[in-house]
Scaffold this active site. Structure first.
Site, short mmCIF file in Angstrom:
data_model
loop_
_atom_site.label_atom_id
_atom_site.label_comp_id
_atom_site.label_asym_id
_atom_site.label_seq_id
_atom_site.Cartn_x
_atom_site.Cartn_y
_atom_site.Cartn_z
N HIS A 275 20.95 46.17 36.42
CA HIS A 275 19.52 46.61 36.05
C HIS A 275 18.09 45.77 37.06
O HIS A 275 18.07 45.32 38.05
CB HIS A 275 18.92 46.63 34.82
CG HIS A 275 17.96 47.77 34.32
ND1 HIS A 275 17.93 48.62 35.52
CD2 HIS A 275 17.95 48.83 33.44
CE1 HIS A 275 16.81 50.08 35.10
NE2 HIS A 275 17.21 49.59 33.15
N HIS A 314 22.69 52.15 44.30
CA HIS A 314 21.42 53.09 43.11
C HIS A 314 22.46 54.44 42.48
O HIS A 314 22.94 54.73 43.61
CB HIS A 314 20.17 53.30 43.27
CG HIS A 314 19.53 53.72 42.50
ND1 HIS A 314 18.91 54.72 41.80
CD2 HIS A 314 18.32 52.41 41.93
CE1 HIS A 314 18.05 54.58 40.86
NE2 HIS A 314 18.12 52.94 40.70
N ASP A 370 14.75 46.19 43.90
CA ASP A 370 14.52 44.82 44.18
C ASP A 370 15.13 43.84 44.82
O ASP A 370 15.42 43.11 45.49
CB ASP A 370 16.19 45.28 43.42
CG ASP A 370 15.62 45.46 41.68
OD1 ASP A 370 14.53 44.83 41.45
OD2 ASP A 370 16.19 46.09 40.67
N1 CMC Z 1 27.41 45.63 46.85
C1 CMC Z 1 28.41 45.96 47.42
N2 CMC Z 1 28.93 47.61 46.93
C2 CMC Z 1 28.89 47.80 46.20
C3 CMC Z 1 26.69 48.15 45.73
C4 CMC Z 1 27.07 47.07 46.23
N3 CMC Z 1 25.69 46.71 46.02
N4 CMC Z 1 27.13 48.84 44.80
C5 CMC Z 1 27.92 49.88 44.47
N5 CMC Z 1 29.37 48.99 46.00
C6 CMC Z 1 30.37 49.89 45.74
C7 CMC Z 1 31.27 49.85 44.29
O1 CMC Z 1 31.92 49.02 44.87
C8 CMC Z 1 31.68 51.02 44.82
O2 CMC Z 1 32.68 51.03 45.86
P1 CMC Z 1 34.20 51.95 45.65
O3 CMC Z 1 34.11 53.69 45.45
O4 CMC Z 1 34.64 51.90 46.53
O5 CMC Z 1 34.91 51.32 44.41
C9 CMC Z 1 30.77 52.40 44.78
O6 CMC Z 1 29.60 51.46 46.13
C10 CMC Z 1 30.07 52.83 44.06
O7 CMC Z 1 29.60 51.83 43.09
P2 CMC Z 1 29.61 52.22 41.05
O8 CMC Z 1 29.13 50.45 41.24
O9 CMC Z 1 30.19 53.20 41.06
O10 CMC Z 1 27.46 53.11 41.19
P3 CMC Z 1 26.97 52.67 39.90
O11 CMC Z 1 26.42 54.26 40.35
O12 CMC Z 1 28.06 52.60 38.62
O13 CMC Z 1 26.03 51.48 40.32
C11 CMC Z 1 24.41 50.05 40.80
C12 CMC Z 1 24.67 51.35 40.63
C13 CMC Z 1 23.41 49.90 41.33
C14 CMC Z 1 24.77 49.48 39.23
C15 CMC Z 1 25.34 49.72 41.82
O14 CMC Z 1 25.13 49.81 42.49
C16 CMC Z 1 24.96 47.54 41.62
O15 CMC Z 1 25.74 46.93 41.07
N6 CMC Z 1 23.97 47.54 42.91
C17 CMC Z 1 23.66 46.01 43.12
C18 CMC Z 1 22.70 45.41 41.45
C19 CMC Z 1 21.51 46.60 41.83
O16 CMC Z 1 20.70 46.17 43.25
N7 CMC Z 1 21.01 46.67 40.79
C20 CMC Z 1 19.45 47.27 40.65
C21 CMC Z 1 18.94 48.77 40.49
S1 CMC Z 1 17.83 49.27 41.40
C22 CMC Z 1 16.89 48.72 39.65
C23 CMC Z 1 17.34 49.20 38.53
O17 CMC Z 1 16.36 50.62 38.54
O18 CMC Z 1 17.71 49.09 37.87
#
Ligand code: CMC
Length: 436
Positions: A275, A314, A370
């Site tokens: 986050h 996201h 971010d």
């Molecule tokens: N790098 C590589 N792969 C990713 C990433 C990433 N940053 N984000 C998602 N994926 C992949 C994930 O492995 C999954 O692949 P598969 O379907 O093959 O298993 C797919 O994309 C969907 O990911 P998810 O984890 O199910 O998506 P989510 O909606 O649960 O997670 C998130 C959203 C923001 C936690 C995630 O994208 C992430 O961990 N990003 C990196 C951390 C980050 O930058 N966070 C800041 C978010 S914006 C500021 C805020 O609002 O806090």
């Protein structure tokens, strides 16, 4: 009136194939059904009734809100209807704060009064300095700020009167006013520097920069470009509807906890690297990559799921995060004053590759807020430990606007999700001598 479907009714028909019974539930504005309408679906009279199972609330609306609108597919973000790019270009953080809290843009005199109120509540009790002094020299700034906010609840016992709008407003002003002071104190403690008291004639962001960076002189003047850039970053971070930390704020607030305690909880959620801690994680990642030449190896690791490309992806945006676009522009302005951050080249190359590679394209992974903010913060002289704090200061406004909306919403009650129990059935206690 009903206008959908061939029957012309705004309802959803459900057939339970276990019993052959049919149910009809209303479809409300926003294409939602009430989860409680599912409760009538039962096999037998003593059944609890059906529930929706939704780990991580991926498809559950927890509130009807008028604060922030996001269209994740189109990359749209609006506060109270106003597009984020217009606010970032033409407004100030405190004007946006007023908008988020009150629902409308202020008149000039309303804004002047609000700015005056916030400005004259920036001081914190001197005992907060003792609290800061209690931390180790290397304590993380976010941990210090979370503790500082929680401690403030003990200074304002009237904050417990959460259903009194006047008492609520006083705490809202105090929290917006004191967050930069707590943040600056945490930073000065970390650096072993004397604390700088707030200066009432400075703007919100200039006062913050002054408390952070003034050394040995009374007339520190922050660069107007950096002052404005920080204000724009504050506007971009002010609210983002029902994200993890806002939901935390609402959940704690739903128990009628005082806003300082609720906000400390929200900050705890924001601290996580998935986050608001992501900006810190991005910077550490860029430093670790070290040079453009190392990017291919790093990207292989991401695609092999050994790690994540921090600052990408996201839950809601499946297009370019509109905040990231504005931040990229702000970065150029900041670098004209501070000089170019060498990490920018690595970030730009990562983005270029990610926007063209199947792994990222198929998963709609675009830069989020971010990805570039940390590079700007670093160029402005902030250590990485301050990055999540720089997110928390403006998000305080959003947390409070959402908390206020929660308390004024007759439909809300103490938050209490259900579970599907999948553990062992009843069994008798086994004495120690008879175990395994
Ligand atoms: N790098 C590589 N792969 C990713 C990433 C990433 N940053 N984000 C998602 N994926 C992949 C994930 O492995 C999954 O692949 P598969 O379907 O093959 O298993 C797919 O994309 C969907 O990911 P998810 O984890 O199910 O998506 P989510 O909606 O649960 O997670 C998130 C959203 C923001 C936690 C995630 O994208 C992430 O961990 N990003 C990196 C951390 C980050 O930058 N966070 C800041 C978010 S914006 C500021 C805020 O609002 O806090």
């Amino acid at each position: 009136m009903a206008e959908n479907g061939s029957s012309g009714k705004n309802t959803l028909s459900i057939r339970d194939n276990r019993t052959g019974r049919d149910y009809e539930v209303d479809i409300l504005e926003g294409d939602v059904i009430r989860a409680m309408d599912l409760r009538q679906i039962k096999v037998g009279d003593d059944d609890f009734g059906m529930m929706a199972y939704d780990p991580a609330y991926k498809n559950t609306a927890s509130t009807r809100s008028t604060v922030t609108y996001i269209d994740g597919a189109k990359g749209i973000l609006r506060y109270r209807g106003y597009p984020i790019d217009q606010l970032a270009e033409r407004s100030t953080h405190l004007e946006v704060a007023y908008l988020l809290l009150k629902g409308e843009l202020p008149s000039q005199s309303e804004l002047d009064d609000f700015v005056h109120e916030v400005t004259y509540h920036t001081y914190v009790h001197e005992n907060i300095i003792d609290l800061m002094e209690g931390f180790r020299y290397d304590a993380h700034a976010m941990g210090m700020c979370i503790s500082g906010v929680a401690a403030l609840s003990t200074f304002y016992p009237e904050a417990k009167d959460v259903h009194n709008p006047q008492a609520r407003w006083e705490q809202i002003i105090r929290l917006i006013a004191k967050m930069p002071t707590l943040a600056a104190y945490a930073y000065r403690h970390h650096r072993g520097l004397p604390y700088v008291y707030p200066e009432n004639e400075l703007s919100y962001s200039a006062n913050f920069l002054n408390m952070l960076f003034r050394i040995g002189t009374r007339d520190y003047t922050p660069s107007p470009v950096l002052e404005r850039a920080l204000d724009v970053l504050f506007i971009l971070h002010a609210d983002h509807e029902q994200n993890c930390s806002t939901t935390t704020m609402r959940v704690i607030g739903s128990a009628d906890a005082d806003p300082y305690s609720a906000l400390a909880g929200a900050m705890g959620a924001l601290y996580g690297p998935l986050h608001g801690g992501a900006n810190e994680a991005v910077l550490r990642m860029l430093k670790r990559i070290g040079s453009v030449d190392n990017i291919p190896d790093f990207m292989e690791g991401v695609k092999n799921r050994e790690e994540r490309l921090m600052g990408f992806g996201h839950r809601v945006y499946k297009a370019y995060d509109p905040r990231a676009q504005i931040i990229k522009r702000t970065a150029d302005e900041v670098f004209e004053v501070t000089g170019r951050n060498p990490l920018l080249d690595i970030a730009l190359e990562l983005e270029k590759i990610a926007l063209n590679e199947d792994f990222f394209v198929e998963r709609n992974l675009y830069p989020n807020v971010d990805f570039y903010s940390g590079i700007i913060y670093q160029a402005m002289g902030f250590p990485v430990e301050m990055f999540p704090v720089l997110f928390a200061i403006p998000r305080t406004v959003g947390w409070l606007a959402q908390w206020q909306e929660l308390l004024e919403d007759d439909e809300q009650k103490i938050a209490r999700p259900r579970q599907v129990y999948v553990g062992p059935d009843e069994r008798d206690f086994v004495p120690m001598e008879n175990r395994g």
